[in-house]
Structures are given as structure tokens and as C-alpha cells.
Design a protein around this motif. Sequence first.
Motif, mmCIF file in Angstrom:
data_model
loop_
_atom_site.group_PDB
_atom_site.id
_atom_site.type_symbol
_atom_site.label_atom_id
_atom_site.label_comp_id
_atom_site.label_asym_id
_atom_site.label_seq_id
_atom_site.Cartn_x
_atom_site.Cartn_y
_atom_site.Cartn_z
ATOM 1 N N TYR A 408 24.021 92.049 -87.143
ATOM 2 C CA TYR A 408 23.450 93.338 -87.508
ATOM 3 C C TYR A 408 24.569 94.315 -87.830
ATOM 4 C CZ TYR A 408 18.988 91.747 -85.545
ATOM 5 O OH TYR A 408 17.847 91.060 -85.274
ATOM 6 N N ASN A 409 24.366 95.081 -88.882
ATOM 7 C CA ASN A 409 25.236 96.208 -89.208
ATOM 8 C C ASN A 409 24.473 97.482 -88.845
ATOM 9 O OD1 ASN A 409 27.513 94.829 -90.264
ATOM 10 N ND2 ASN A 409 26.354 94.426 -92.145
ATOM 11 N N ILE A 410 24.886 98.106 -87.755
ATOM 12 C CA ILE A 410 24.167 99.270 -87.233
ATOM 13 C C ILE A 410 24.889 100.533 -87.689
ATOM 14 C CG2 ILE A 410 23.304 100.394 -85.157
ATOM 15 C CD1 ILE A 410 23.574 97.643 -83.758
ATOM 16 N N SER A 411 24.229 101.289 -88.521
ATOM 17 C CA SER A 411 24.819 102.525 -89.051
ATOM 18 C C SER A 411 24.387 103.703 -88.181
ATOM 19 C CB SER A 411 24.381 102.753 -90.493
ATOM 20 O OG SER A 411 24.912 103.962 -90.984
ATOM 21 N N VAL A 412 25.379 104.363 -87.562
ATOM 22 C CA VAL A 412 25.126 105.546 -86.742
ATOM 23 C C VAL A 412 25.513 106.785 -87.558
ATOM 24 C CG1 VAL A 412 25.645 106.747 -84.593
ATOM 25 C CG2 VAL A 412 25.629 104.238 -84.641
ATOM 26 N N THR A 413 24.539 107.660 -87.788
ATOM 27 C CA THR A 413 24.782 108.889 -88.549
ATOM 28 C C THR A 413 24.498 110.094 -87.668
ATOM 29 O OG1 THR A 413 24.164 107.816 -90.631
ATOM 30 C CG2 THR A 413 24.160 110.227 -90.589
ATOM 31 N N CYS A 414 25.478 111.003 -87.600
ATOM 32 C CA CYS A 414 25.350 112.209 -86.784
ATOM 33 C C CYS A 414 25.480 113.438 -87.676
ATOM 34 C CB CYS A 414 26.416 112.230 -85.687
ATOM 35 S SG CYS A 414 26.267 110.842 -84.519
ATOM 36 N N SER A 415 24.486 114.320 -87.620
ATOM 37 C CA SER A 415 24.449 115.511 -88.470
ATOM 38 C C SER A 415 24.303 116.755 -87.610
ATOM 39 C CB SER A 415 23.274 115.428 -89.456
ATOM 40 O OG SER A 415 23.339 114.242 -90.235
ATOM 41 N N ASP A 416 25.032 117.818 -87.999
ATOM 42 C CA ASP A 416 24.850 119.068 -87.267
ATOM 43 C C ASP A 416 23.732 119.883 -87.916
ATOM 44 O OD1 ASP A 416 27.936 120.421 -88.651
ATOM 45 O OD2 ASP A 416 25.904 120.538 -89.463
ATOM 46 N N GLU A 417 23.376 120.998 -87.298
ATOM 47 C CA GLU A 417 22.262 121.802 -87.776
ATOM 48 C C GLU A 417 22.713 123.028 -88.552
ATOM 49 O OE1 GLU A 417 19.485 120.555 -83.943
ATOM 50 O OE2 GLU A 417 19.442 122.608 -84.688
ATOM 51 N N GLY A 418 23.962 122.998 -89.030
ATOM 52 C CA GLY A 418 24.451 124.096 -89.836
ATOM 53 C C GLY A 418 23.843 124.094 -91.230
ATOM 54 N N VAL A 419 24.087 125.163 -91.989
ATOM 55 C CA VAL A 419 23.611 125.279 -93.369
ATOM 56 C C VAL A 419 24.799 125.586 -94.260
ATOM 57 C CG1 VAL A 419 22.087 126.488 -94.963
ATOM 58 C CG2 VAL A 419 21.352 126.095 -92.607
ATOM 59 N N PRO A 420 25.211 124.612 -95.129
ATOM 60 C CA PRO A 420 24.618 123.259 -95.226
ATOM 61 C C PRO A 420 25.060 122.392 -94.058
ATOM 62 C CG PRO A 420 26.514 123.449 -96.667
ATOM 63 C CD PRO A 420 26.297 124.832 -96.104
ATOM 64 N N SER A 421 24.242 121.363 -93.773
ATOM 65 C CA SER A 421 24.545 120.465 -92.664
ATOM 66 C C SER A 421 25.727 119.562 -93.019
ATOM 67 C CB SER A 421 23.322 119.606 -92.349
ATOM 68 O OG SER A 421 23.612 118.658 -91.339
ATOM 69 N N LEU A 422 26.591 119.296 -92.022
ATOM 70 C CA LEU A 422 27.700 118.361 -92.173
ATOM 71 C C LEU A 422 27.416 117.133 -91.327
ATOM 72 C CD1 LEU A 422 30.769 120.789 -91.915
ATOM 73 C CD2 LEU A 422 29.622 119.968 -93.986
#
Length: 441
Positions: A408-422
Motif C-alpha cells: 500500500y502507498n498511503i498518502s498523508v496530506t495535512c492542510s491548515d485552515e488559513g486563506v489560502p490554505s497551505l
Amino acid sequence: MRRQVLLFISVLFVSPVLGQVSYSINEEMSVGSVVGRIAEDLGLDVERLKSRKARVFFGDSREYIELNKDRGVLLIKERIDRETFCGQTVPCAMHFQIILEKPVEFYRIIVEIVDINDNPPVFEKGDIRFKISESAVTGSKFDLEGAVDLDVGINGLQTYILKPTDNFALKLHNQADGSRNVEMILKQPLDREKSEHLSLVLTAVDGGEPQMSGTMQILITVLDANDNAPVFTKSVYKATVAENSPKGTVVTTVSASDADHGSNGRITYSIRNTLDNVRHLFEVNEHTGEVRLIGNIDYEKSRNYQINLRASDDGGLTDTCKVIVDITDINDNYPLISVMSETNIISEDVKSQTVITIINIQDIDDGENGKVKCTINENIPFSLKSTENNFYSLVTDSDLDRERASEYNISVTCSDEGVPSLSSSVTLTLQISDVNDNYLG
């Protein structure tokens, strides 16, 4: 921002955060000094530290402390200067984790850095000069440059002494930021015909043991006639600046007036700060009082600044004010993802909810800009669970079958709640090992 991470993961059963251990050490301890007996304090023997690959985890911080697994102790890895590490912040503490494998466990470690009296009070200038009219009235105030002591608490700057005190007395004013304004007050009129030049010594004294001090000479030339001191229109000015503001941005404009005429009424503005880096970030036009940004400000380093300003006339009289500059945050930092395990193989017969690894997330922005949510790709037998602030556990969500999927290739994506989001992401490659679970038909 994306990077590929290859993990080597075995079957792990983890209780992610097991406790906290605190130590207190003096700054400037020599490299190799013992911080604490971590094995004993965690209730672990040395062999377990070795077999479970114990290590320290500082995130993206500089590693001042190392783990000696042979002795079961934490040691000073690099000399720690409290003033460099924390500045004027009290208390000064270093935070990191101890990570154990098989199963994955981690402990919070807090090390308080205690100040020692290794810095004397220092004046920026060796001397300061005044031209004071002999007509200056008793009670006239003359602002003096304060000293800087990088130490804190009792080791920091405690008081000032002025000698001789024939004509002048010293007055100290406590400020909200912990600093002191130092004023010299005329207590007896000057007589130019009696003495045209005066020499005084201002001594700054700390409270450490042994006590340290610094001195500055005050040189006074006695002149004729300057009846009025400058007066600022406000004692406190307030301004707000975004952290991405370019150099040259006008922060505010201060203004003072002087009722005298000619050179005695001509006002010059200057910045008085000596304790911090304000002079590297802001400047004031000595003629107009316009305060401008000249450096790069960062909300994550400081959320506000106090600029102490002086208005001086050519006769030597002064007034002071302060400018409070609040820095507003922008979303300029990506979430930083740290994977806290190093293996990539898991048996197909592991139970559901087995912890595969722990992931640490850091986003140094403030408020909504620093709030981060993490997700993984869908339709895989794994899920991501938030264990506590800034930590996630990757766990098995259903039964595994190597014959159905061996990797399995497990992609972990983390996004902040800023505008625009990073956002940031990593990919974890997980291989499923076989067990003998199929019968011959």
C-alpha cells in the motif's frame, strides 16, 4: 510541498503518550554533562532502551541534548546559552520527546534552562553629553540611556546609582515590558559662571552573585537660556503592521512641539531602545518623526514591539513617548510532517486498530492559520486518528490480505485552515508480509 518517505514498519502495539519527565539544569554546562537519568526515571533498564531503539525527537529544532543508551542518561550535546535560546523569556524550557520502538511509545521531556549570572549590565555608549542651560528650572528632566543585561531575574539589571549628586538626582520608571526608564532630575540650579562643565557617572548594577556592574559617563556643558522642553502630542502611539509588510512601510508619525524659538525650539527625534532589535527593524526620521519599517518582521518571532522615542531640543531638554506596534499574522508557513517510525513491513494477520506509526504535525502560524487537519487516501484498510494536539496515529482499519494486496502507498496530506490554505504531504510505502492462511484444495 511533497516528499516521498519509505518506512520500515513491524507489528506495533502502542499507547502513544505515556507520561512526562521534567529536569532543571544551569545554562553553560559543559558538553557531556548529565541532564538526567532517563532510564531510571522512565522505569526502564538500559537493555530495553537499546533493544527498543530509544532516541530523542526534537522535530525541526536544534538538538542540544543526546541520549546515551549505554548509560541510560541524557547528556549535554552542545553548550546551551539561555540568552541565545530564550532571550528574555522566563521560564526558559526546552521540549522534546523520547521515542521507543516495538511497540511505539513516546514520552514528553521538559528541560528548564536556569539562568546564571554570566552577563554584566552594559551601556551602549561609554558616555552621553548634554548641553543644559543655567536657566533650567529645578525639576527639569533629562532622559538617560539605560543599560542592557541579558540575564534575567535576580541576575538581571536591578538598579542604577548616580554620582556625584550635588546638582542631580536619579529617578527610575518601571515599564510594562519589564524595562526601566532612567531620568536625571535637576535638584539644584546650575551656575555657568561657577562651573561650565560637569562630569557624573551612572552605574548599572545587577543582583547576581558575584554582583556585576557597568558604567557610563555623563558629560554636561552648562549653557544659557532654554526655558521649554519638547512635549509629545501623545505619550503612547499605537499602530498595526502585517508581518509581510515591505521595507519602507510607514508605521506611524509622532509629533512633539517646543515653545522656544531658534535652536532651543528645534526638535530632533531618535529611538531609545537598547534591549532588543528594534533599531534593526524600525527607524524614525529625526526631522519629521515618521516611523518606518527597515527590517523583516515575523509574527512567529514577535507579535508586538515597543519603540521608545525621544524628542530633544538643541538646548538639551527632552521628552519621551512610546509606539506600540502590533504585528498581524499571515499564513506563510506550511505544515511540517514528521513520521516517527522507521520500518515498512507488517504481517497480514495483525488485528484491527493496530498502530502502524505516529505522525507529528507542526505549523507555527497562529489561530486558524496554524490549525491543521490530516487525511489519508480512501479505499484502503487504514485510518488516521488524532491522539492529541499535533499527533496522529496511523492504524489498521480492517483485516489485511496479502493475496489481495501485497503493498500500500498511503498518502498523508495535512492542510491548515488559513486563506489560502497551505498543505504538505508524505507517502508511506507499506508492504504486507505473508502468513500461512490458505489450505490446499
